[in-house]
Design an enzyme around this catalytic site. Structure first.
Site, PDB file in Angstrom:
ATOM      1  N   HIS A  55       0.654  -1.062   0.455  1.00 36.40           N
ATOM      2  CA  HIS A  55       0.557  -0.303  -0.229  1.00 36.40           C
ATOM      3  C   HIS A  55       0.547   1.486   0.096  1.00 36.40           C
ATOM      4  O   HIS A  55       1.035   2.234  -0.031  1.00 36.40           O
ATOM      5  CB  HIS A  55      -1.228   0.268   0.639  1.00 36.40           C
ATOM      6  N   SER A  57      15.140  21.336 -17.313  1.00 41.78           N
ATOM      7  CA  SER A  57      13.758  22.415 -17.494  1.00 41.78           C
ATOM      8  C   SER A  57      14.581  23.484 -18.235  1.00 41.78           C
ATOM      9  O   SER A  57      15.373  24.471 -18.274  1.00 41.78           O
ATOM     10  CB  SER A  57      12.828  22.250 -15.620  1.00 41.78           C
ATOM     11  N   GLU A  85       9.677   8.544 -16.998  1.00 37.22           N
ATOM     12  CA  GLU A  85       8.662   8.392 -17.217  1.00 37.22           C
ATOM     13  C   GLU A  85       7.614   8.292 -18.752  1.00 37.22           C
ATOM     14  O   GLU A  85       6.167   7.950 -18.274  1.00 37.22           O
ATOM     15  CB  GLU A  85       8.323  10.189 -16.861  1.00 37.22           C
ATOM     16  N   LYS A 103      16.463  21.796 -11.735  1.00 39.58           N
ATOM     17  CA  LYS A 103      15.818  20.643 -12.578  1.00 39.58           C
ATOM     18  C   LYS A 103      16.685  19.623 -13.295  1.00 39.58           C
ATOM     19  O   LYS A 103      17.525  19.884 -14.176  1.00 39.58           O
ATOM     20  CB  LYS A 103      14.497  20.817 -13.249  1.00 39.58           C
TER      21      LYS A 103
END
Ligand code: ARG
Length: 475
Positions: A155, A276, A289, A282
């Site tokens: 979980h 970025s 992803e 970043k």
């Protein structure tokens, strides 16, 4: 150039031609179409359906086309409808009308089914080869962290401590199953549709088992009507790719999460991260992803093809032309995705100290208290309650489990002595889980060893298949 027209007084309307044209995507089948033409040619010749002289000219022209296609020197033109008509144009440009002799006893229906199968077999073999590299990277990473302790989750909450090598290696087991799925798939797919003609076979003395053997297939699809309409092999391949995509998406999710500053466990290599355009600080996990995101298209492609096939009458229907783009898209995207994911895995560094510190947090050793009591003869339900009471007490007193005093422990259960503290450390909890699939370092090492033996078997199998389908064994 059209492969039909004798009974028509005009060619198709432009809009109809544009709708039915497929050469802009099915050109990918060209090498397979030429290979199956050589197979077909050999039976036309062996059974004297065409003369030796014509056969020789055709063979020479097809082999030239193989080179010209691979070098990009022969390409489709505006007026070509599909890969089959473009290649027949190629033969006719070299040989005149003789070029059309290859079509005897063959229809685009058995031809396209054969080409598509050969394309998929070739590419599924490549996918297996990539998966084996991925598995190797995963097991190597896992080996480096077998002794590292980390929280294990259910979980997404701390559950029980685990060996971090165990945590990493789990991904390799999923890909190992994918490889075995492709193995099963190939066993089922390994039958040639060539010789089925439009739907009913041929009255010419063709020899489908010969062409099958020539191409590397194990046998012939037994029913010609089924042979020209069966796209199970494509649907199954799309399912397998979708499942590989789902497995990659889990890696994507895990790496994204573990690399976040909240976790701070995973440090991505600069070569496998992106920046970025506005925020200079970043370092984004785009590979992870995209691994997560591409699963969407793989699942969509599978759904698309199943929907085309649903309720479709047997034999050939033009709907079947819609079977290809989803397959090309899935194949090309999975082959694009696996190598950077493998590279990301190879180059990621994990913060072992941080993981070790987090391992006992969240009372993740509470099960050890219950197991301790079970070994003292306490029924598990009571032991579970007692361990839960220890957690409650710790929360009230703001303590960790091992900080409870002897008096606290006695108060929870008379059989709970200070001895339990020996079990209340993450290393001990891990070392105690010695079942064959458990998390003890010894168990994890032997799990990884069996992954290696399976990978060896799989890589021998796949090089054998690669040889078989590249024609080295059949010619
Ligand atoms: N381009 C067609 C396809 O991809 C080839 C088969 C055409 N057959 C036919 N009977 N029109 O399905």
């Amino acid at each position: 150039m059209a492969l039909w027209g004798g009974r028509f007084s005009s060619g198709p309307n432009d809009a109809v031609f544009n709708l039915s044209r497929s050469v802009h995507f099915d050109w990918r089948l060209a090498p397979y179409d030429l290979r199956s033409s050589l197979a077909h040619l050999s039976v036309l010749k062996d059974n004297s359906i065409i003369s030796n002289e014509v056969a020789e000219q055709l063979e020479k022209a097809i082999k030239e086309l193989q080179i010209e296609v691979s070098e990009g020197k022969f390409v489709p033109i505006e007026s070509d409808e599909d890969v089959h008509s473009a290649l027949e144009r190629g033969l006719k440009e070299k040989l005149g009308e003789i070029g059309g002799s290859i079509r005897a006893g063959r229809s685009r229906n058995d031809q396209v089914a054969t080409d598509f199968k050969l394309y998929l077999i070739d590419h599924m073999i490549e996918i297996v080869q990539q998966l084996l590299v991925l598995e190797k990277e995963i097991t190597q990473l896992a080996e480096g962290y077998v002794e590292s302790v980390a929280p294990g989750f259910t979980h997404l909450q701390h559950a029980q401590p685990v060996s971090f090598g165990h945590e990493i290696a789990k991904h390799a087991h999923a890909f190992s199953r994918d490889v075995s799925r492709i193995h099963d798939w190939l066993d089922r797919t390994n039958f040639s549709p060539l010789g089925s003609g439009a739907l009913s076979g041929s009255s010419l003395p063709l020899n489908p088992s010969e062409t099958a053997k020539y191409l590397g297939f194990k046998g012939v699809v037994p029913n010609s009507i089924d042979a020209v309409s069966d796209r199970d092999f494509a649907a199954e391949a799309l399912f397998i790719i979708a499942l590989i995509g789902v497995h990659l998406s889990k890696i994507g999710e895990e790496w994204t999460l573990l690399g976040s500053s909240e976790f701070g466990w995973a440090q991505l290599d600069d070569a496998y991260a992106t920046g970025s355009s506005i925020m200079p600080q970043k370092k984004n996990p785009d590979v992870a992803e995209l691994a997560r995101g591409k699963a969407g298209r793989f699942i969509g492609n599978l759904t698309g093809l199943l929907t085309v096939l649903k309720g479709l009458p047997f034999a050939y229907n033009r709907d079947l032309q819609e079977d290809k783009e989803s397959v090309f898209d899935s194949v090309e995207n999975i082959l694009l995705l696996i190598p950077p994911v493998a590279g990301m895995i190879r180059t990621t560094k994990f913060d072992v100290e941080k993981m070790k510190k987090a391992a006992p947090e969240g009372f993740s050793l509470a099960t050890e208290i219950a197991d301790f009591l079970v070994l003292q003869g306490v029924p598990f339900s009571q032991a579970h309650d007692a361990a839960g009471n220890c957690v409650k007490l710790c929360e009230q007193k703001n303590l960790q489990l091992h900080e409870l005093s002897d008096a606290d422990l006695q108060q929870v259960h008379p059989k709970l002595t200070g001895e339990v503290r020996k079990a209340l450390n993450a290393d001990g909890a891990i070392a105690a889980r010695t079942s064959e699939n458990g998390t003890s370092p010894a168990s994890v090492r032997s799990q990884i060893a069996s992954l290696h033996s399976q990978m060896n078997l799989d890589s021998k199998w796949i090089s054998h298949e690669r040889e078989r389908f590249s024609g080295m064994m059949s010619q």
